[in-house]
Write a protein that holds these residues in place. Structure first.
Motif, PDB file in Angstrom:
ATOM      1  N   TYR A  32       0.815  -1.224   0.000  1.00 43.20           N
ATOM      2  CA  TYR A  32       0.000   0.000   0.000  1.00 43.20           C
ATOM      3  C   TYR A  32       0.849   1.276   0.000  1.00 43.20           C
ATOM      4  O   TYR A  32       0.347   2.357   0.313  1.00 43.20           O
ATOM      5  N   ASN A  33       2.125   1.115  -0.299  1.00 43.01           N
ATOM      6  CA  ASN A  33       3.052   2.252  -0.348  1.00 43.01           C
ATOM      7  C   ASN A  33       3.062   3.049   0.966  1.00 43.01           C
ATOM      8  O   ASN A  33       2.934   4.265   0.979  1.00 43.01           O
ATOM      9  N   MET A  34       3.180   2.325   2.072  1.00 44.84           N
ATOM     10  CA  MET A  34       3.207   2.968   3.386  1.00 44.84           C
ATOM     11  C   MET A  34       4.585   2.781   4.026  1.00 44.84           C
ATOM     12  O   MET A  34       5.348   1.906   3.636  1.00 44.84           O
ATOM     13  N   ALA A  35       4.860   3.625   5.031  1.00 44.65           N
ATOM     14  CA  ALA A  35       6.052   3.449   5.864  1.00 44.65           C
ATOM     15  C   ALA A  35       5.610   2.698   7.122  1.00 44.65           C
ATOM     16  O   ALA A  35       4.405   2.590   7.384  1.00 44.65           O
ATOM     17  N   VAL A  36       6.555   2.176   7.898  1.00 47.70           N
ATOM     18  CA  VAL A  36       6.166   1.423   9.097  1.00 47.70           C
ATOM     19  C   VAL A  36       6.973   1.807  10.331  1.00 47.70           C
ATOM     20  O   VAL A  36       8.124   2.232  10.249  1.00 47.70           O
ATOM     21  N   THR A  37       6.315   1.633  11.487  1.00 55.40           N
ATOM     22  CA  THR A  37       7.012   1.754  12.758  1.00 55.40           C
ATOM     23  C   THR A  37       6.699   0.527  13.605  1.00 55.40           C
ATOM     24  O   THR A  37       5.600  -0.024  13.538  1.00 55.40           O
ATOM     25  N   SER A  38       7.703   0.103  14.391  1.00 56.09           N
ATOM     26  CA  SER A  38       7.526  -1.052  15.258  1.00 56.09           C
ATOM     27  C   SER A  38       8.508  -0.932  16.416  1.00 56.09           C
ATOM     28  O   SER A  38       9.552  -0.281  16.296  1.00 56.09           O
ATOM     29  N   GLU A  39       8.160  -1.555  17.525  1.00 55.45           N
ATOM     30  CA  GLU A  39       8.984  -1.375  18.730  1.00 55.45           C
ATOM     31  C   GLU A  39      10.198  -2.309  18.774  1.00 55.45           C
ATOM     32  O   GLU A  39      10.062  -3.524  18.652  1.00 55.45           O
ATOM     33  N   VAL A  40      11.359  -1.701  18.991  1.00 55.02           N
ATOM     34  CA  VAL A  40      12.590  -2.473  19.159  1.00 55.02           C
ATOM     35  C   VAL A  40      12.834  -2.590  20.663  1.00 55.02           C
ATOM     36  O   VAL A  40      12.769  -1.605  21.392  1.00 55.02           O
ATOM     37  N   MET A  41      13.103  -3.820  21.131  1.00 58.82           N
ATOM     38  CA  MET A  41      13.214  -4.004  22.583  1.00 58.82           C
ATOM     39  C   MET A  41      14.642  -4.117  23.085  1.00 58.82           C
ATOM     40  O   MET A  41      14.912  -3.881  24.247  1.00 58.82           O
ATOM     41  N   GLU A  42      15.552  -4.530  22.204  1.00 58.46           N
ATOM     42  CA  GLU A  42      16.930  -4.648  22.707  1.00 58.46           C
ATOM     43  C   GLU A  42      17.962  -4.377  21.619  1.00 58.46           C
ATOM     44  O   GLU A  42      17.658  -4.458  20.424  1.00 58.46           O
ATOM     45  N   VAL A  43      19.174  -4.094  22.086  1.00 62.10           N
ATOM     46  CA  VAL A  43      20.256  -3.682  21.198  1.00 62.10           C
ATOM     47  C   VAL A  43      20.476  -4.700  20.074  1.00 62.10           C
ATOM     48  O   VAL A  43      20.624  -4.335  18.912  1.00 62.10           O
ATOM     49  N   SER A  44      20.440  -5.994  20.423  1.00 63.90           N
ATOM     50  CA  SER A  44      20.763  -7.020  19.422  1.00 63.90           C
ATOM     51  C   SER A  44      19.742  -7.061  18.279  1.00 63.90           C
ATOM     52  O   SER A  44      20.020  -7.610  17.222  1.00 63.90           O
ATOM     53  N   GLN A  45      18.576  -6.473  18.490  1.00 65.81           N
ATOM     54  CA  GLN A  45      17.545  -6.501  17.430  1.00 65.81           C
ATOM     55  C   GLN A  45      17.705  -5.372  16.414  1.00 65.81           C
ATOM     56  O   GLN A  45      17.041  -5.380  15.378  1.00 65.81           O
ATOM     57  N   ILE A  46      18.562  -4.399  16.700  1.00 70.83           N
ATOM     58  CA  ILE A  46      18.616  -3.195  15.847  1.00 70.83           C
ATOM     59  C   ILE A  46      18.926  -3.518  14.372  1.00 70.83           C
ATOM     60  O   ILE A  46      18.217  -3.047  13.485  1.00 70.83           O
ATOM     61  N   PRO A  47      19.959  -4.340  14.082  1.00 69.39           N
ATOM     62  CA  PRO A  47      20.242  -4.608  12.653  1.00 69.39           C
ATOM     63  C   PRO A  47      19.031  -5.213  11.936  1.00 69.39           C
ATOM     64  O   PRO A  47      18.742  -4.866  10.788  1.00 69.39           O
ATOM     65  N   MET A  48      18.309  -6.080  12.630  1.00 69.68           N
ATOM     66  CA  MET A  48      17.108  -6.687  12.026  1.00 69.68           C
ATOM     67  C   MET A  48      16.054  -5.609  11.747  1.00 69.68           C
ATOM     68  O   MET A  48      15.457  -5.558  10.668  1.00 69.68           O
ATOM     69  N   PHE A  49      15.858  -4.730  12.698  1.00 69.38           N
ATOM     70  CA  PHE A  49      14.856  -3.667  12.514  1.00 69.38           C
ATOM     71  C   PHE A  49      15.216  -2.749  11.349  1.00 69.38           C
ATOM     72  O   PHE A  49      14.350  -2.279  10.629  1.00 69.38           O
TER      73      PHE A  49
END
Ligand code: PEP
Ligand code: MN
Length: 336
Positions: A156-173
């Motif tokens: 739908y040509n949208m941007a997204v936001t989602s909650e990151v809970m820890e440092v190790s998840q940052i590259p994935m996010f």
């Protein structure tokens, strides 16, 4: 310490000042304003301010006694406008973020996003890693949830936001999301804040459940001290003695933060009240009070939601609300 350069100071003079303070052991953060360039010198070393005042092109040197420096309007007088795709937060623009509390399945996200997109929403929310009070409650789909969120948003040509809970998840996010959300429970997770200071993507910084505005500003200072300039505050209600609502929405935080800081502030009326029928009035109050955006929980079938159904709007309710908010915004000479 803030170093205000003369309005005609050349790039060469600015560079010499930066080199000087770096050599004295300070970090330099530069803000190029319409009139002057301001250099924020941040560090623990002691320096005689006259040594800087004497440098070529320096107009004045201001010692800042407040603990927040880079987030303050002294460092950057103009509003910071954060743009994600063609949605802007700040500087007279109100950004809308909407979507379910949690990504539950492709079909649930697709059905919700389709309706939101038709209403003109361009930033989709959805938690994939959920900070739940009970370890037995649904914890989120993890990376699979982020993949679904991205796939649906792209459709739908949208941007997204989602909650990151820890440092190790940052590259994935960084692979999947456009705005990284720091949840209320992590507002003072300083390791997380330091790491998010190093990335170059917007961060939505929620206010902690019992955090003072000053503590919240200091958390943003952590992000900015790392060099990340794209911070959006999010007032999501604070814990008080009141039990009729899930939290108490601190509307006054909007003008308080806006006076001190150049960064935009959005309001989350869903977590603030916890009750679907309170979301519309609080959204209107937030816009009237000058909020730079809203983040609202919407679910295609809230009665089946795995998380926060009671505070999630039906898409039709959201559509009516968004229409009213646009009218309200035009009255105060702002726009969605
Ligand atoms: C959320 O936005 O889904 C959330 C958990 O919010 P908060 O961190 O404000 O409780
Ligand atoms: Mn929620």
């Amino acid at each position: 310490m803030l170093i205000v350069m003369q309005s005609q100071a050349s790039d060469d003079k600015i560079k010499k000042v930066i080199d000087f303070i770096r050599q004295k052991g300070f970090d330099a953060h530069v803000s190029k304003g319409e009139d002057h360039t301001v250099i924020g010198a941040v560090g623990k070393k002691v320096i005689d301010k006259r040594d800087i005042e004497l440098l070529d092109g320096v107009k004045e040197v201001i010692r800042i006694s407040s603990p927040y420096k880079l987030v303050s309007r002294v460092f950057k007088p103009e509003d910071t406008v954060i743009q994600v795709k063609d949605v802007k937060f700040g500087g007279g623009h109100i950004g809308m973020i909407a979507g379910p509390c949690t990504v539950e399945s492709y079909d649930q996200m697709d059905a919700t996003a389709e309706k939101l997109s038709k209403c003109g929403v361009k930033v989709l929310r959805g938690g994939a890693f959920k900070p739940r009070t009970s370890p037995y409650a649904f914890q989120g789909l993890g990376e699979e949830g982020l993949k679904i969120l991205r796939e649906v948003a792209d459709k739908y040509n949208m941007a997204v936001t989602s909650e990151v809970m820890e440092v190790s998840q940052i590259p994935m996010f960084l692979k999947y999301v456009d705005i990284l959300q720091v949840g209320a429970r992590n507002m003072q997770n300083f390791n997380l804040l330091k790491s998010l200071g190093e990335i170059r993507k917007p961060v939505l910084l929620k206010r902690g459940l019992s955090a003072t505005i000053e503590e919240w500003l200091m958390s943003a200072e952590y992000l900015m001290a790392g060099g990340n300039r794209e911070i959006i505050f999010c007032e999501r209600g604070i814990r008080t003695f009141e039990r009729m609502t899930r939290n108490t929405l601190d509307i006054s935080a909007i003008p308080v933060v806006q006076k001190i800081s150049h960064l935009p502030i959005v309001v989350d009326p869903s977590h603030a009240t916890g009750l679907r029928d309170k979301v519309a009035p609080m959204s209107k109050a937030a816009v009237a009070a000058g909020a730079d955006g809203l983040i609202i929980e919407v679910h295609n079938t809230p009665e089946t939601a795995l998380c926060d159904g009671a505070q999630s709007l039906y898409p039709e309710e959201f559509s009516d609300l968004f229409g009213e908010l646009k009218m309200l915004a035009s009255v105060i000479k702002k726009q969605f």
